[in-house]
Enzyme design. Structure first.
Site, PDB file in Angstrom:
ATOM      1  N   ASN A  54     -43.640  23.055  66.246  1.00  0.00           N
ATOM      2  CA  ASN A  54     -44.658  24.606  67.117  1.00  0.00           C
ATOM      3  C   ASN A  54     -46.563  24.108  67.719  1.00  0.00           C
ATOM      4  O   ASN A  54     -46.740  23.807  66.535  1.00  0.00           O
ATOM      5  CB  ASN A  54     -44.395  25.624  66.506  1.00  0.00           C
ATOM      6  CG  ASN A  54     -45.421  26.984  67.069  1.00  0.00           C
ATOM      7  OD1 ASN A  54     -45.865  27.509  66.325  1.00  0.00           O
ATOM      8  ND2 ASN A  54     -44.280  27.943  67.778  1.00  0.00           N
ATOM      9  N   TYR A  89     -54.186  30.157  65.693  1.00  0.00           N
ATOM     10  CA  TYR A  89     -53.924  31.310  64.857  1.00  0.00           C
ATOM     11  C   TYR A  89     -55.532  30.415  64.476  1.00  0.00           C
ATOM     12  O   TYR A  89     -55.701  29.811  64.068  1.00  0.00           O
ATOM     13  CB  TYR A  89     -53.643  30.942  63.884  1.00  0.00           C
ATOM     14  CG  TYR A  89     -51.404  30.871  63.855  1.00  0.00           C
ATOM     15  CD1 TYR A  89     -51.242  32.140  65.189  1.00  0.00           C
ATOM     16  CD2 TYR A  89     -50.940  29.214  64.158  1.00  0.00           C
ATOM     17  CE1 TYR A  89     -49.480  30.861  64.485  1.00  0.00           C
ATOM     18  CE2 TYR A  89     -49.412  29.316  64.282  1.00  0.00           C
ATOM     19  CZ  TYR A  89     -48.927  30.896  65.261  1.00  0.00           C
ATOM     20  OH  TYR A  89     -47.929  30.057  65.213  1.00  0.00           O
ATOM     21  N   ARG A  90     -56.618  31.654  64.703  1.00  0.00           N
ATOM     22  CA  ARG A  90     -57.400  31.831  64.223  1.00  0.00           C
ATOM     23  C   ARG A  90     -57.853  31.222  62.441  1.00  0.00           C
ATOM     24  O   ARG A  90     -56.530  31.503  61.689  1.00  0.00           O
ATOM     25  CB  ARG A  90     -58.181  33.125  64.463  1.00  0.00           C
ATOM     26  CG  ARG A  90     -58.515  33.969  63.161  1.00  0.00           C
ATOM     27  CD  ARG A  90     -58.426  35.754  63.156  1.00  0.00           C
ATOM     28  NE  ARG A  90     -58.500  35.956  61.785  1.00  0.00           N
ATOM     29  CZ  ARG A  90     -58.734  37.522  61.863  1.00  0.00           C
ATOM     30  NH1 ARG A  90     -57.986  37.982  62.976  1.00  0.00           N
ATOM     31  NH2 ARG A  90     -58.727  38.044  60.265  1.00  0.00           N
ATOM     32  N   TRP A 106     -52.037  33.005  60.142  1.00  0.00           N
ATOM     33  CA  TRP A 106     -50.863  32.972  60.806  1.00  0.00           C
ATOM     34  C   TRP A 106     -50.159  34.293  60.437  1.00  0.00           C
ATOM     35  O   TRP A 106     -50.168  34.731  59.609  1.00  0.00           O
ATOM     36  CB  TRP A 106     -49.694  32.175  60.552  1.00  0.00           C
ATOM     37  CG  TRP A 106     -49.604  31.689  59.920  1.00  0.00           C
ATOM     38  CD1 TRP A 106     -49.780  32.119  58.409  1.00  0.00           C
ATOM     39  CD2 TRP A 106     -49.261  30.041  59.531  1.00  0.00           C
ATOM     40  NE1 TRP A 106     -48.853  31.089  57.655  1.00  0.00           N
ATOM     41  CE2 TRP A 106     -49.220  30.272  57.895  1.00  0.00           C
ATOM     42  CE3 TRP A 106     -49.356  29.331  60.515  1.00  0.00           C
ATOM     43  CZ2 TRP A 106     -49.317  28.569  57.927  1.00  0.00           C
ATOM     44  CZ3 TRP A 106     -49.280  27.899  59.193  1.00  0.00           C
ATOM     45  CH2 TRP A 106     -48.864  27.397  58.541  1.00  0.00           C
ATOM     46  N   GLU A 136     -43.798  24.290  73.265  1.00  0.00           N
ATOM     47  CA  GLU A 136     -45.295  24.312  74.172  1.00  0.00           C
ATOM     48  C   GLU A 136     -45.163  23.381  74.656  1.00  0.00           C
ATOM     49  O   GLU A 136     -45.972  23.060  75.338  1.00  0.00           O
ATOM     50  CB  GLU A 136     -46.151  25.672  72.834  1.00  0.00           C
ATOM     51  CG  GLU A 136     -45.542  26.369  72.238  1.00  0.00           C
ATOM     52  CD  GLU A 136     -45.110  26.576  71.192  1.00  0.00           C
ATOM     53  OE1 GLU A 136     -44.866  27.479  70.693  1.00  0.00           O
ATOM     54  OE2 GLU A 136     -44.188  25.142  70.638  1.00  0.00           O
ATOM     55  N   ASP A 173     -62.314  41.221  66.559  1.00  0.00           N
ATOM     56  CA  ASP A 173     -60.694  40.625  67.377  1.00  0.00           C
ATOM     57  C   ASP A 173     -60.769  40.979  69.215  1.00  0.00           C
ATOM     58  O   ASP A 173     -61.385  42.099  69.096  1.00  0.00           O
ATOM     59  CB  ASP A 173     -59.785  41.006  66.346  1.00  0.00           C
ATOM     60  CG  ASP A 173     -58.909  40.090  66.306  1.00  0.00           C
ATOM     61  OD1 ASP A 173     -58.347  39.722  67.438  1.00  0.00           O
ATOM     62  OD2 ASP A 173     -57.890  39.481  65.663  1.00  0.00           O
TER      63      ASP A 173
END
Length: 596
Positions: A172, A176-177, A190, A236, A285
């Site tokens: 994967n 994710y920050r 995550w 991906e 965000d």
């Protein structure tokens, strides 16, 4: 297509889409202020390359996806529907019925072979021209942005986080920050619904450390692919290969058993301990609010590798429109054919930017039978990332979703508050702050489709069309309600039309003992306001003439089950900030601003 990030930046500069900033700027808020201002310009402004960053030897590229033109350039297309059309060719594939069709399959099969990632052949991949391990690792040397004033620290905002399932071995690559805690640890944010978190739980159950690698600054197709909502187990890098029309070249890491894009600018290698958590956040965000601090896993960095003279790639998120809006638009268009494989009756869909990707979707439906709109709502709420959506509006296929005025027209002329509203509960995005509960809450569906035989008829309100004199009296009556600071009738140009719904926006000043329901009761009790059957409450200071701002507040701040008071064919919607006076005991996040 582009081999790496610098190829893309060179193409942007040739097209006049890149602005170089040569003066020295700080990664603490200053780059963010530049970026926020630029991304809010008409059309998304320019991509920015900050060549001299205080405290770091590396330049910073931001806003590279932040316009329709740049997003199309990133994907190598003329319009964002083009990848969807290519996907549809594969979805619509059928076995060949004759020799001619069999021969036509060959080029398609060859094309598919280009999607699969390849392994780097050579001595040293570009991403490992410089290798730092052990005590050499120092994340403070990277120009990681401190994006907003209340952020818990600097955050890596465009990381391609590579993990592998312990059970299936499938890769994967998610985004994710990552909050930088110190020289060799970061947070790993995550969400519980994401694939990275699912794989992490596999390691937790076995008590094993989880190897993780993070690429920063890949070619644009690879970076986009990390944001795409692919089904679990679909690589991906295959999507990136499909977009590029050639494979992504991957290289093995130095200290962990994972593969990363060989052309990346930076790679962080390391592990996540199965039981270690640390407070991470707050973070400004994409909702336009701070997501609150919470406990998240910790990423320990065992190696930092990078190209010679690398470029650090970052993004800034906040109230739309910003760079991530264009990434989301690409996803909206690209994934329509895949959505239609499950729901072929969906003609089109639209994710308004004000809904920050997960708060509202508008669907155009080829309606075939009674209850079809409600069937689509239920189906979408049970489908992948659509399950996080808080509100679904269903219209007929004749409504052009590229023209928001048509959707407003359907709302004004069709919505019957007594029959067309569906309320349910389910999973919500972790960033939804309006629900009394994290990750779970109320959802709403609005049916704006034409009635079919067998469905209850829409009721005529029978209210008189408000004249100018009536509107003046209504305004006076509203202003006499305690706490009301402003009033505006919306869409007054429709005052002479036979519409079902007339909307009033009200600025409401709440107090510790007077919440939204108290305002709603007063409004619904005033006969002078009877002509307005939809009333929306906003906080003082909200410009009641700024339609985009008001929609953003409605989509973000409303819990449909708690914040809507219905009485017959009338409803009051509370889009204000919530507190204990409203039955909301969770902390309410602050709105993003650079004001001190």
């Amino acid at each position: 297509m582009y081999r790496h990030l610098r190829d893309f930046l060179a193409a942007l500069e040739r097209e006049g889409e890149l602005l170089r900033v040569t003066e020295t700027v700080s990664p603490y808020l200053e780059i963010s202020k530049f970026t926020d201002r630029e991304s809010k310009r008409p059309g998304g402004g320019k991509a920015l390359l900050f060549e001299n960053v205080k405290g770091s030897a590396f330049p910073v590229a931001v806003n590279i996806f932040g316009s329709m033109k740049r997003m199309c350039m990133a994907l190598g297309v003329k319009d964002l529907d083009e990848p969807g059309r290519r996907i549809r060719e594969f979805i619509d594939f059928h076995p060949p019925r004759n020799l001619r069709e069999a021969l036509e399959v060959v080029p398609r099969a060859v094309a598919v072979s280009r999607f699969f990632p390849r392994t780097f052949k050579g001595k040293t991949p570009p991403c490992q021209e410089v290798v730092l391990t052990g005590d050499q690792v120092d994340l403070s040397k990277l120009p990681v942005l401190h994006c907003w004033p209340q952020d818990g620290g600097p955050f890596i905002t465009l990381p391609l986080v590579v993990t592998r399932s312990l059970e299936t071995g499938k890769r994967n690559v998610g985004m994710y920050r990552m909050q930088v805690f110190d020289r060799n640890t970061t947070g790993m944010h995550w969400h519980i619904h994401k694939d990275g978190s699912h794989y992490y739980n596999e390691y937790r159950r076995r008590g094993l450390r989880m190897p993780v690698a993070v690429a920063i600054g890949a070619d644009p197709a690879v970076t986009y692919a990390a944001t795409a909502p692919l089904p679990r187990g679909v690589d991906e890098m295959m999507l990136a290969g499909f977009i590029r029309k050639r494979p992504v070249v991957m290289a093995p890491c130095v200290t962990v058993d994972l593969m990363v894009p060989a052309e990346a600018e930076f790679v962080l290698e390391g592990y996540v301990d199965p039981e270690e958590r640390r407070m991470e956040g707050p973070f400004g965000d994409h909702t336009g609010y701070y997501s609150l601090a919470d406990l998240y896993p910790v990423f320990h960095v065992t190696a930092v590798t990078h190209r010679r003279n690398p470029i650090y790639n970052a993004t800034l998120v906040g109230r739309p429109p910003m760079e991530d809006c264009y990434l989301a638009k690409a996803t909206e268009r690209m994934f329509l054919p895949m959505l239609q494989t499950v729901f072929p009756e969906i003609v089109d869909y639209w994710l308004p930017w004000e809904g920050v990707f997960h708060n509202i979707v508008v669907v155009a439906l080829d309606k075939e039978y009674p209850g079809h709109a409600q069937k689509i709502m239920s189906g979408l709420w049970g489908q992948g990332q659509m399950s996080f959506c808080k509100a679904i509006i269903v219209t007929d296929r004749s409504v052009d979703l590229t023209n928001p005025a048509g959707i407003i027209d359907a709302l004004l002329t069709r919505l019957d508050i007594t029959t067309d509203i569906t309320l349910t509960q389910g999973v919500l995005d972790v960033l939804d702050h309006s629900s009394p509960f994290p990750n779970f809450g109320n959802k709403i569906g609005l049916d704006l489709t034409a009635r079919f035989p067998g469905e209850p008829p829409r009721q005529s309100r029978g209210a008189a069309i408000p004249t100018a004199d009536h509107a003046a009296r209504a305004r006076e009556a509203a202003m006499n309600i305690p706490g009301v600071a402003g009033v505006r009738a919306l869409f007054p140009e429709r005052s002479k039309d036979a519409v079902l719904n007339r909307i009033l926006a009200v600025s409401a000043v709440k107090s510790a003992d007077r919440g939204g329901k108290a305002f709603a009761a007063d409004i619904l009790d005033r006969p002078e306001l009877a002509a307005f059957n939809i009333v929306v409450l906003f906080d003082p200071g909200i410009d009641l003439f700024d339609g985009s701002l008001m929609l953003w507040k409605i989509f973000n701040n409303v819990d449909p089950g708690r914040d809507m008071v219905r009485r017959g064919c009338r409803v009051v919607v509370d889009a204000c900030k919530k507190g204990p006076m409203d039955g909301h005991d969770r902390e309410w996040p602050d709105e993003l601003t650079f004001d001190e």
